[in-house]
Write a protein that holds these residues in place. Sequence first.
Motif, mmCIF file in Angstrom:
data_model
loop_
_atom_site.group_PDB
_atom_site.id
_atom_site.type_symbol
_atom_site.label_atom_id
_atom_site.label_comp_id
_atom_site.label_asym_id
_atom_site.label_seq_id
_atom_site.Cartn_x
_atom_site.Cartn_y
_atom_site.Cartn_z
ATOM 1 N N PHE A 11 1.009 -1.022 -0.051
ATOM 2 C CA PHE A 11 -0.050 -0.072 -0.026
ATOM 3 C C PHE A 11 1.013 1.116 -0.082
ATOM 4 O O PHE A 11 1.637 1.496 0.722
ATOM 5 C CB PHE A 11 -0.907 0.020 1.229
ATOM 6 N N LEU A 12 0.651 2.100 -0.870
ATOM 7 C CA LEU A 12 1.521 3.322 -0.959
ATOM 8 C C LEU A 12 0.589 4.497 -1.015
ATOM 9 O O LEU A 12 -0.126 4.734 -1.750
ATOM 10 C CB LEU A 12 2.078 3.352 -2.568
ATOM 11 N N PRO A 13 0.682 5.214 0.246
ATOM 12 C CA PRO A 13 -0.352 6.226 0.451
ATOM 13 C C PRO A 13 0.228 7.372 -0.389
ATOM 14 O O PRO A 13 1.385 7.670 -0.323
ATOM 15 C CB PRO A 13 -0.185 6.612 1.908
ATOM 16 N N THR A 14 -0.805 8.175 -0.945
ATOM 17 C CA THR A 14 -0.614 9.590 -1.541
ATOM 18 C C THR A 14 -1.494 10.521 -1.025
ATOM 19 O O THR A 14 -2.611 10.144 -0.388
ATOM 20 C CB THR A 14 -0.880 9.492 -3.184
ATOM 21 N N GLU A 15 -1.270 11.788 -1.690
ATOM 22 C CA GLU A 15 -2.407 12.847 -1.142
ATOM 23 C C GLU A 15 -3.662 12.682 -1.638
ATOM 24 O O GLU A 15 -4.527 12.855 -1.065
ATOM 25 C CB GLU A 15 -1.974 14.177 -1.486
ATOM 26 N N GLY A 17 -5.095 9.661 -2.439
ATOM 27 C CA GLY A 17 -5.681 8.097 -2.084
ATOM 28 C C GLY A 17 -4.472 7.184 -1.836
ATOM 29 O O GLY A 17 -3.404 7.529 -2.044
ATOM 30 N N THR A 18 -4.695 5.906 -2.120
ATOM 31 C CA THR A 18 -3.847 4.981 -1.759
ATOM 32 C C THR A 18 -3.681 3.950 -2.998
ATOM 33 O O THR A 18 -4.545 3.565 -3.665
ATOM 34 C CB THR A 18 -4.245 3.991 -0.650
ATOM 35 N N LEU A 36 -0.209 -6.424 -10.437
ATOM 36 C CA LEU A 36 -1.345 -5.550 -10.619
ATOM 37 C C LEU A 36 -1.321 -4.500 -9.598
ATOM 38 O O LEU A 36 -1.251 -4.499 -8.504
ATOM 39 C CB LEU A 36 -2.490 -6.490 -10.465
ATOM 40 N N VAL A 37 -1.458 -3.095 -10.261
ATOM 41 C CA VAL A 37 -1.332 -1.961 -9.499
ATOM 42 C C VAL A 37 -2.827 -1.217 -9.737
ATOM 43 O O VAL A 37 -3.512 -0.895 -11.003
ATOM 44 C CB VAL A 37 -0.325 -1.041 -10.165
ATOM 45 N N SER A 38 -3.360 -0.839 -8.753
ATOM 46 C CA SER A 38 -4.713 -0.020 -8.895
ATOM 47 C C SER A 38 -4.545 1.027 -7.954
ATOM 48 O O SER A 38 -4.067 1.015 -7.053
ATOM 49 C CB SER A 38 -5.892 -0.825 -8.446
#
Length: 72
Positions: A11-15, A17-18, A36-38
């Motif tokens: 899980f890569l958190p961003t401003e 969303g994730t 698979l990246v979503s």
Amino acid sequence: MKKTKQMEILFLPTERGTIKVYVYGFKSPRSLGQVLVSFNNVSVEAKGYKRNKTIVKALAQLHETIVNNPDS
């Protein structure tokens, strides 16, 4: 003996969303794997033999998809 499929989730958190990264395969050094990246409603899939390179490739494809389709 049952073989179970293993999956690794990052899980890569961003401003905004994730980003979720699902990694399948890559058991032995020369085995094929799938990433698979979503992010929100956009998903991208990449296959390859090198785990780290395939993850970066999938993230780059996700970036290109989001940049080229601002509606997504």
